[in-house]
Write a protein that holds these residues in place. Structure first.
Motif, PDB file in Angstrom:
ATOM      1  N   GLN A  59      -6.364  -6.397   6.068  1.00  0.00           N
ATOM      2  CA  GLN A  59      -5.777  -6.483   4.626  1.00  0.00           C
ATOM      3  C   GLN A  59      -5.272  -7.189   3.849  1.00  0.00           C
ATOM      4  O   GLN A  59      -3.769  -7.382   4.032  1.00  0.00           O
ATOM      5  CB  GLN A  59      -5.468  -4.676   4.394  1.00  0.00           C
ATOM      6  N   GLN A  60      -6.131  -7.066   2.444  1.00  0.00           N
ATOM      7  CA  GLN A  60      -4.951  -7.880   1.373  1.00  0.00           C
ATOM      8  C   GLN A  60      -4.211  -9.438   2.816  1.00  0.00           C
ATOM      9  O   GLN A  60      -3.111 -10.028   2.832  1.00  0.00           O
ATOM     10  CB  GLN A  60      -3.633  -7.978   1.031  1.00  0.00           C
ATOM     11  N   PRO A  61      -5.450 -10.666   3.337  1.00  0.00           N
ATOM     12  CA  PRO A  61      -4.785 -11.417   3.902  1.00  0.00           C
ATOM     13  C   PRO A  61      -4.325 -12.440   3.530  1.00  0.00           C
ATOM     14  O   PRO A  61      -3.240 -12.978   4.271  1.00  0.00           O
ATOM     15  CB  PRO A  61      -6.204 -12.179   4.439  1.00  0.00           C
ATOM     16  N   GLU A  62      -4.482 -12.609   2.022  1.00  0.00           N
ATOM     17  CA  GLU A  62      -3.251 -13.472   1.405  1.00  0.00           C
ATOM     18  C   GLU A  62      -1.845 -14.099   2.099  1.00  0.00           C
ATOM     19  O   GLU A  62      -0.786 -14.973   1.687  1.00  0.00           O
ATOM     20  CB  GLU A  62      -3.337 -13.725  -0.282  1.00  0.00           C
ATOM     21  N   VAL A 108       3.106  -4.025   4.751  1.00  0.00           N
ATOM     22  CA  VAL A 108       2.256  -3.810   2.834  1.00  0.00           C
ATOM     23  C   VAL A 108       0.520  -4.178   3.497  1.00  0.00           C
ATOM     24  O   VAL A 108       0.386  -4.703   4.481  1.00  0.00           O
ATOM     25  CB  VAL A 108       2.968  -5.279   2.604  1.00  0.00           C
ATOM     26  N   GLY A 109       0.003  -3.186   2.652  1.00  0.00           N
ATOM     27  CA  GLY A 109      -1.580  -3.262   2.351  1.00  0.00           C
ATOM     28  C   GLY A 109      -2.130  -2.094   3.247  1.00  0.00           C
ATOM     29  O   GLY A 109      -3.281  -2.015   3.737  1.00  0.00           O
ATOM     30  N   VAL A 110      -1.260  -1.957   5.060  1.00  0.00           N
ATOM     31  CA  VAL A 110      -1.803  -1.386   5.246  1.00  0.00           C
ATOM     32  C   VAL A 110      -1.283   0.808   5.323  1.00  0.00           C
ATOM     33  O   VAL A 110      -2.287   1.624   5.208  1.00  0.00           O
ATOM     34  CB  VAL A 110      -1.566  -1.247   7.298  1.00  0.00           C
ATOM     35  N   ASN A 111       0.193   0.393   4.735  1.00  0.00           N
ATOM     36  CA  ASN A 111       0.376   1.943   5.154  1.00  0.00           C
ATOM     37  C   ASN A 111       1.062   2.710   4.102  1.00  0.00           C
ATOM     38  O   ASN A 111       1.749   3.563   3.596  1.00  0.00           O
ATOM     39  CB  ASN A 111       0.753   2.592   6.139  1.00  0.00           C
TER      40      ASN A 111
END
Lengths: 556, 141
Positions: A336-339, A462-465
């Motif tokens: 998620q949000q790989p950058e 961040v981006g996961v939960n």
């Protein structure tokens, strides 16, 4: 004014009491304040929290027990080696990526092999269909090694090879390749991972059962001491243990326990500890918990120095030094949000540098999706260059030495590691503990505990939960392996089988089989077999037949 | 004796040794009351299908992180079909690019779970799917 009685004046001069009183009243955020590994932390640390003998426990960089670093000058003398792990497709494709990295300022090579190679199988083995060149480069023979190193001066570059079960065979290909380039094996530099114990524990790319695998490792140590003296014969790796789910303490303890097991085996094989121990090196993970990781690196150096000097009687200071490579934590990256992974990797890389690593691989942002693209790899390399050149952290050795918090974490991790060493010993040692599935169960339990902590949002990602965005985030480019690579490797292997001297191949394979039985040095046989263009799978098959395969213990 | 328990085979096809995800999911599914059979590592598609037959499972869950999913996942499905097991609920997970997920879901996989998936979501998905199937079986019977 509060000076009306003695008790009052005591509380005024005791800052700890003032702090405690204020802290108890403070409203705290409703989150988990433990380390990433789940160890409870105090809100602040002071001198009373650290029991430390400055000379015995810390000393100075380059001075026993090396807690503060192995070199007196640390990065003022020489920066860490920036070594990006790379490999995919056919050998000539990885050769191109190697040249790309060298052109962009990388200072050492690091080879990722595909699963067929890691498992000791040739590219045309039916078990390998669809796997050739997928997660690394396919090397089935000396011929592939020659195209991998084509145009790269092997007397100048240092090469790390991440391979274990069949490591002695692939190392033989490398040695033979150097000889064909006209380079004396005495001058080639690099590292072969060759750490089979952690394969059974965590990474699971094994070839044969533990005892014969350990014999091959002592054969490598013995051969290289004499013929390939500048090659690190083993890189004792915690990385895979950690990535498989262990805590920081387990990574530290299991890795060093494995290291001590190799030393015991070397000594039992009749080698002088100071002859081979200076060529042992380590490989750790650098995960997200900044201070815990730095403490782990410091603890590793101190424990290893003490064990080597006190328990194994090593006299050469180089035998006491825990030199290590570090890789940032692949498991910490998110799809998620790989950058955002660029930022995670930068913090992890900084921890490795503050922890005094000798070399470093920084992961690329896209590795939860596929092998990295050239762009992603370049950003990862630039991250290291920014740490080295811009943020001024390479000027002072062990800059966190003396921090009450970091020293207390270093002590805690050393104590936890000692408890694990006792536990392993009580279970009969490393190999019986592997056969009983002890390490595997410990790692699995930690992995499940962490997963549940993330799912209950006790640990935030961040981006996961938290700070979650819609599925349709930014699209990033994916590096796909061309199916033509597999065909190319297989065709090249078939051509080799038709053109080589079949009689010589058979003679060399027979010689390998004889050495399995009579105890002759196997690496010596593998080098000869490599020159005859025996393939990896052919040599490995002899070993599987002679030594038997490893039976995975059931832990579920 | 209460509810029928869902029997799940957790399989690792191919040479890939990454089993953290497979074993974690297996443990969580067991906590959710399912019966778990774990194949262990380095299994061929045929071997996985054989175990599925022997253990008479309702669900086959495959995990792969080696990039060989487009080769091995369909082969497991074929091997199951060849053994009369095409009815099992087939799911999977691993490092699988989005386009491949779509292709595999079109080729008979009920669902593929990527990195960052909440393991309870996997358990709940399996429970819901099996409930639907068993309800339908009950109605058909």
């Amino acid at each position: 004014m509060s000076r009306n009685n003695d008790a009052g004046s005591v509380s005024v001069v005791d800052p700890r009491a003032i702090w405690e009183q204020a802290f108890r009243k403070a409203k705290l955020r409703d989150v988990d304040f433990s380390t990433l590994s789940g160890d409870e932390l105090q809100p602040v640390y002071g001198p009373d929290d650290v029991e430390l003998d400055e000379h015995a426990d810390l000393a100075l960089p380059g001075v026993f027990p090396y807690t503060r670093g192995i070199h007196p000058s640390m990065y003022r003398g020489r920066l860490w080696t920036m070594r990006q792990f790379a490999g995919f497709g056919a050998a000539h494709e990885t050769n191109q990526r190697f040249k790309f990295l060298l052109e962009h300022g990388q200072t050492g090579l690091s080879t990722a092999f595909d699963f067929p190679t890691l498992m000791g199988r040739d590219a045309d083995d039916p078990l390998c269909k669809g796997e050739v060149g997928q997660v690394g480069v396919a090397i089935s023979s000396l011929k592939d090694m020659e195209s991998l190193m084509q145009g790269i001066p092997m007397d100048q570059v240092s090469t790390s090879m991440t391979i274990n079960g069949p490591a002695p065979i692939v190392l033989a290909f490398y040695i033979a390749c150097a000889e064909k380039q006209g380079v004396d094996p005495k001058v080639i530099r690099g590292t072969v991972q060759n750490d089979i114990l952690k394969e059974y524990q965590a990474q699971h790319a094994w070839l044969v059962a533990p005892e014969p695998a350990l014999r091959m490792i002592t054969d490598v140590m013995a051969y290289c001491t004499e013929h390939v003296p500048n090659f690190n014969t083993i890189s004792i790796s915690g990385y895979h243990i950690r990535e498989a789910g262990s805590t920081a303490a387990q990574e530290l303890a299991f890795t060093l326990a494995n290291g001590m097991e190799y030393v015991r085996r070397g000594v039992a094989a009749g080698l002088d500890v100071d002859q081979f121990a200076p060529r042992l090196s380590f490989f750790f993970d650098s995960h997200l918990d900044f201070f815990e990781e730095i403490a782990k690196f410091r603890a590793a150096r101190r424990i290893w120095a003490r064990k080597m000097k006190n328990d194994f009687g090593a006299k050469d200071p180089r035998s006491w030094m825990c030199r290590f490579h570090t890789q940032t934590a692949g498991v910490s990256l998110t799809a998620q949000q790989p950058e955002n992974n660029i930022v995670r990797t930068a913090f992890e890389a900084l921890a490795a540098v503050l922890g005094g690593t000798q070399s470093l691989h920084t992961n690329s942002m896209d590795e939860t999706l596929s092998l990295p693209t050239e762009k992603a790899v370049k950003i990862a390399l630039r991250t290291q260059q920014i740490i080295a050149e811009e943020v001024e952290v390479a000027n002072v050795a062990d800059p966190l030495g003396g921090s009450w918090f970091v020293e207390s974490q270093t002590n805690r991790l050393e104590a936890e590691a000692e408890r694990y060493f006792e536990e392993i010993e009580q279970r009969g040692g490393v190999v019986p503990s592997i056969q009983a599935g002890y390490f595997q169960s410990e790692i699995h339990r930690s992995a499940v505990r962490y997963q549940r902590a993330v799912e209950r949002a006790q640990k935030r990602v961040v981006g996961v939960n938290c700070f979650v965005e819609d599925e349709a985030g930014p699209e990033i480019e994916i590096h796909r392996i061309d199916p033509a690579s597999e065909r190319h490797t297989v065709d090249s292997l078939r051509e080799l089988r038709e053109t080589r001297d079949a009689g010589q191949v058979q003679r060399e394979l027979d010689a390998v089989r004889a050495a399995c039985k009579d105890g002759g040095n196997l690496l010596e046989r593998f080098v000869a077999a490599a020159h005859a263009y025996c393939t990896l799978g052919e040599i490995a098959q002899v070993l599987r037949e002679e030594f038997g395969e490893f039976k995975e213990p059931k832990i579920l | 004796m209460g509810e029928r328990r869902i029997r799940v085979l957790v399989g690792k096809p191919g040479l890939d040794g990454h089993d953290r995800g497979a074993k974690t999911v297996a443990s969580v599914l067991r906590d959710h009351g399912m019966e778990i059979v774990y194949t262990g590592l380095h299994k061929t598609p045929e071997a996985i299908a054989e175990i599925a037959v022997q253990e008479d499972v309702d669900v086959v869950g495959l995990s792969i992180l080696s990039g060989a999913h487009m080769e091995l996942f369909p082969r497991v499905r074929e091997a199951l079909g060849a053994r009369g097991m095409e009815h099992v609920l087939l799911v999977g997970g691993g490092i699988i690019p989005k386009d491949d997920i779509a292709a595999l879901e079109a080729a008979g996989f009920s669902k593929l779970f990527g990195p960052g998936t909440n393991t309870d979501d996997i358990a709940n998905y399996i429970k819901a799917e099996m409930q639907k199937r068993w309800t339908k079986e009950g109605a058909d019977a």
